[in-house]
Write a protein that holds these residues in place. Structure first.
Motif, PDB file in Angstrom:
ATOM      1  N   PRO A   1       0.818  -1.215   0.000  1.00 46.98           N
ATOM      2  CA  PRO A   1       0.000   0.000   0.000  1.00 46.98           C
ATOM      3  C   PRO A   1       0.851   1.264   0.000  1.00 46.98           C
ATOM      4  N   PRO A   2       0.323   2.385  -0.502  1.00 53.23           N
ATOM      5  CA  PRO A   2       1.104   3.627  -0.555  1.00 53.23           C
ATOM      6  C   PRO A   2       1.617   4.090   0.804  1.00 53.23           C
ATOM      7  N   PHE A   3       0.897   3.812   1.881  1.00 55.62           N
ATOM      8  CA  PHE A   3       1.366   4.218   3.203  1.00 55.62           C
ATOM      9  C   PHE A   3       2.673   3.530   3.549  1.00 55.62           C
ATOM     10  N   ALA A   4       2.847   2.286   3.126  1.00 58.83           N
ATOM     11  CA  ALA A   4       4.103   1.568   3.378  1.00 58.83           C
ATOM     12  C   ALA A   4       5.271   2.282   2.720  1.00 58.83           C
ATOM     13  N   ALA A   5       5.049   2.826   1.528  1.00 58.11           N
ATOM     14  CA  ALA A   5       6.118   3.560   0.846  1.00 58.11           C
ATOM     15  C   ALA A   5       6.504   4.807   1.627  1.00 58.11           C
ATOM     16  N   LEU A   6       5.514   5.490   2.204  1.00 55.33           N
ATOM     17  CA  LEU A   6       5.815   6.682   3.002  1.00 55.33           C
ATOM     18  C   LEU A   6       6.645   6.318   4.230  1.00 55.33           C
ATOM     19  N   VAL A   7       6.276   5.242   4.884  1.00 56.16           N
ATOM     20  CA  VAL A   7       6.998   4.810   6.081  1.00 56.16           C
ATOM     21  C   VAL A   7       8.440   4.449   5.737  1.00 56.16           C
ATOM     22  N   ALA A   8       8.656   3.922   4.538  1.00 57.56           N
ATOM     23  CA  ALA A   8       9.982   3.458   4.142  1.00 57.56           C
ATOM     24  C   ALA A   8      10.895   4.575   3.650  1.00 57.56           C
ATOM     25  N   VAL A   9      10.355   5.771   3.437  1.00 61.87           N
ATOM     26  CA  VAL A   9      11.171   6.872   2.897  1.00 61.87           C
ATOM     27  C   VAL A   9      12.423   7.148   3.735  1.00 61.87           C
ATOM     28  N   PRO A  10      12.320   7.221   5.078  1.00 62.44           N
ATOM     29  CA  PRO A  10      13.529   7.500   5.869  1.00 62.44           C
ATOM     30  C   PRO A  10      14.631   6.454   5.684  1.00 62.44           C
ATOM     31  N   LEU A  11      14.254   5.234   5.312  1.00 63.25           N
ATOM     32  CA  LEU A  11      15.257   4.179   5.133  1.00 63.25           C
ATOM     33  C   LEU A  11      16.175   4.476   3.952  1.00 63.25           C
ATOM     34  N   SER A  12      15.716   5.309   3.022  1.00 59.74           N
ATOM     35  CA  SER A  12      16.542   5.643   1.864  1.00 59.74           C
ATOM     36  C   SER A  12      17.749   6.500   2.246  1.00 59.74           C
ATOM     37  N   LEU A  13      17.735   7.046   3.449  1.00 59.12           N
ATOM     38  CA  LEU A  13      18.846   7.873   3.912  1.00 59.12           C
ATOM     39  C   LEU A  13      20.002   7.041   4.460  1.00 59.12           C
ATOM     40  N   ILE A  14      19.787   5.728   4.603  1.00 60.02           N
ATOM     41  CA  ILE A  14      20.799   4.828   5.170  1.00 60.02           C
ATOM     42  C   ILE A  14      21.465   4.056   4.049  1.00 60.02           C
ATOM     43  N   SER A  15      22.757   3.844   4.151  1.00 56.29           N
ATOM     44  CA  SER A  15      23.466   3.072   3.135  1.00 56.29           C
ATOM     45  C   SER A  15      22.933   1.639   3.085  1.00 56.29           C
ATOM     46  N   GLN A  16      23.015   1.027   1.908  1.00 54.44           N
ATOM     47  CA  GLN A  16      22.448  -0.300   1.708  1.00 54.44           C
ATOM     48  C   GLN A  16      23.068  -1.330   2.654  1.00 54.44           C
ATOM     49  N   HIS A  17      24.388  -1.294   2.809  1.00 52.91           N
ATOM     50  CA  HIS A  17      25.058  -2.278   3.667  1.00 52.91           C
ATOM     51  C   HIS A  17      24.618  -2.122   5.119  1.00 52.91           C
ATOM     52  N   LEU A  18      24.605  -0.890   5.604  1.00 52.09           N
ATOM     53  CA  LEU A  18      24.191  -0.659   6.991  1.00 52.09           C
ATOM     54  C   LEU A  18      22.729  -1.031   7.179  1.00 52.09           C
ATOM     55  N   LEU A  19      21.908  -0.706   6.186  1.00 47.21           N
ATOM     56  CA  LEU A  19      20.488  -1.041   6.279  1.00 47.21           C
ATOM     57  C   LEU A  19      20.281  -2.545   6.350  1.00 47.21           C
ATOM     58  N   ASP A  20      21.049  -3.299   5.562  1.00 46.36           N
ATOM     59  CA  ASP A  20      20.944  -4.767   5.604  1.00 46.36           C
ATOM     60  C   ASP A  20      21.247  -5.297   7.005  1.00 46.36           C
ATOM     61  N   VAL A  21      22.292  -4.760   7.608  1.00 44.03           N
ATOM     62  CA  VAL A  21      22.683  -5.204   8.946  1.00 44.03           C
ATOM     63  C   VAL A  21      21.611  -4.837   9.977  1.00 44.03           C
ATOM     64  N   LEU A  22      21.156  -3.601   9.922  1.00 43.49           N
ATOM     65  CA  LEU A  22      20.156  -3.133  10.889  1.00 43.49           C
ATOM     66  C   LEU A  22      18.845  -3.883  10.730  1.00 43.49           C
ATOM     67  N   TRP A  23      18.440  -4.094   9.479  1.00 45.80           N
ATOM     68  CA  TRP A  23      17.148  -4.764   9.243  1.00 45.80           C
ATOM     69  C   TRP A  23      17.190  -6.221   9.698  1.00 45.80           C
ATOM     70  N   THR A  24      18.301  -6.890   9.446  1.00 48.25           N
ATOM     71  CA  THR A  24      18.438  -8.278   9.898  1.00 48.25           C
ATOM     72  C   THR A  24      18.442  -8.353  11.418  1.00 48.25           C
ATOM     73  N   GLY A  25      19.187  -7.439  12.058  1.00 47.44           N
ATOM     74  CA  GLY A  25      19.202  -7.416  13.518  1.00 47.44           C
ATOM     75  C   GLY A  25      17.830  -7.140  14.095  1.00 47.44           C
ATOM     76  N   MET A  26      17.101  -6.190  13.498  1.00 47.22           N
ATOM     77  CA  MET A  26      15.752  -5.885  13.973  1.00 47.22           C
ATOM     78  C   MET A  26      14.820  -7.075  13.779  1.00 47.22           C
ATOM     79  N   SER A  27      14.952  -7.767  12.648  1.00 47.43           N
ATOM     80  CA  SER A  27      14.097  -8.926  12.391  1.00 47.43           C
ATOM     81  C   SER A  27      14.321 -10.022  13.423  1.00 47.43           C
ATOM     82  N   LEU A  28      15.583 -10.255  13.785  1.00 47.73           N
ATOM     83  CA  LEU A  28      15.882 -11.263  14.804  1.00 47.73           C
ATOM     84  C   LEU A  28      15.340 -10.841  16.171  1.00 47.73           C
TER      85      LEU A  28
END
Length: 339
Positions: A1-28
């Motif tokens: 849904p479009p709201f999900a895209a809005l929520v994800a906008v701040p994630l674009s400010l993080i580098s891909q590698h760091l985001l991968d690490v943070l997202w995996t840690g958060m998921s665990l």
């Protein structure tokens, strides 16, 4: 849904590698929340030491299952929305103020959690249900105001095109929709079977969910199974409710719970290496070495597990010790206390 895209906008400010690490840690971390809820939120709680061992060991086992590994590999959002719903269920039962807000937001991010609204309605949590629906409407309205063209396109076109994320007939689609598409040729019969099967699942949920008013673990297990079966697309990584099915099934210390945990691990457990190279979840590995009809049946193991959960999950289950204690005559209990 479009709201999900809005929520994800701040994630674009993080580098891909760091985001991968943070997202995996958060998921665990969110996996720990799901397994903790499945361990400690039964109406009849386990002893602290036993629960701690079960939570620790259960989390390790579940983290190695195929749905969880797929989820971590693809960087999916299911742990986020599932944990939001679980926390909201706790608020509904123990706090009440603000209950329904997280379910509404989770539904605005990914529509499937909206099935928890059905749980709220069937357990007569009218205020929480109204808050969830209102929150979903408000979040969707904000997205529409900021992105009117995108929202119109999504709600009128993209939403109804299930092929945008892959063919529904692909073997890892474990929803009833996918199972029936693979099993039957196109035509009126397939449509009728699909409608009847969906209505049966809804009927079972309507029949069983009212009994989970004070049983959050059972609510999570049944709604999770319903999400898998009723969604048009339920890829393998959507079945992260296996965390509740396995750990909750063990924690209830009930025979049906143990069966569900065993079936879940047997069919969706840790991937096996197979001779063609690579790894696969257990049923997929066996499919390579079975006759065609048996291999075809094994495509639907996720749906099979969800059906087993839907039909057999022990709502408000009591352990064997509790059942035996309840069968002791009252005078015998009094004598035991006095002695």
């Amino acid at each position: 849904p479009p709201f999900a895209a809005l929520v994800a906008v701040p994630l674009s400010l993080i580098s891909q590698h760091l985001l991968d690490v943070l997202w995996t840690g958060m998921s665990l971390a969110l996996l720990l929340i799901l397994t903790a809820a499945a361990t400690w939120l039964w109406p009849a709680q386990n002893r602290r030491r036993r629960a701690l061992v079960l939570w620790s060991a259960g989390t390790i086992v579940v983290a190695a299952t195929s749905p969880v590994l797929d989820h971590l590999s693809f960087g999916q959002v299911n742990f986020v929305v599932d944990a939001m719903c679980v926390v909201d269920c706790v608020l509904v039962l123990r706090v009440r103020r603000g209950a329904g807000l997280l379910i509404g937001l989770a539904t605005a991010i990914k529509l499937v959690p909206g099935l928890f609204v059905l749980w709220l309605l069937l357990t007569r949590r009218w205020r929480a249900a109204a808050v969830a629906i209102g929150t979903f409407a408000a979040a969707t309205g904000v997205a529409a105001a900021l992105q009117p063209h995108v929202s119109k396109q999504y709600w009128t076109s993209v939403l109804w095109d299930t092929r945008r994320i892959g063919s529904p007939t692909y073997p890892t689609n474990q929803s009833l929709h996918g199972v029936i598409l693979r099993a039957l040729p196109a035509g009126d019969l397939r449509t009728v079977v699909m409608v009847i099967a969906s209505l049966v699942v809804v009927a079972v949920l309507v029949r069983r969910l009212p009994a989970t008013r004070d049983d959050i673990v059972s609510a999570m297990a049944l709604v999770g199974a319903g999400e898998v079966l009723l969604s048009p697309i339920a890829w393998l990584h959507h079945l992260v409710w296996i965390a509740v099915w396995v750990v909750g099934g063990l924690a209830c210390r009930n025979r049906r719970g143990l069966v569900i945990a065993a079936v879940s691990l047997a069919l969706l457990g840790p991937p096996w290496p197979y001779w063609a190279g690579g790894i696969a979840y257990p049923a997929e590995a066996l499919m390579l070495h079975l006759p065609s009809w048996e291999a075809a049946a094994l495509q639907d193991t996720g749906a099979a597990v969800a059906i087993v959960v839907l039909l057999l999950w022990p709502v408000s289950a009591r352990s064997r010790e509790e059942r035996e204690q309840s069968q002791v005559p009252a005078p015998a209990v009094a004598a035991a206390v006095q002695s």
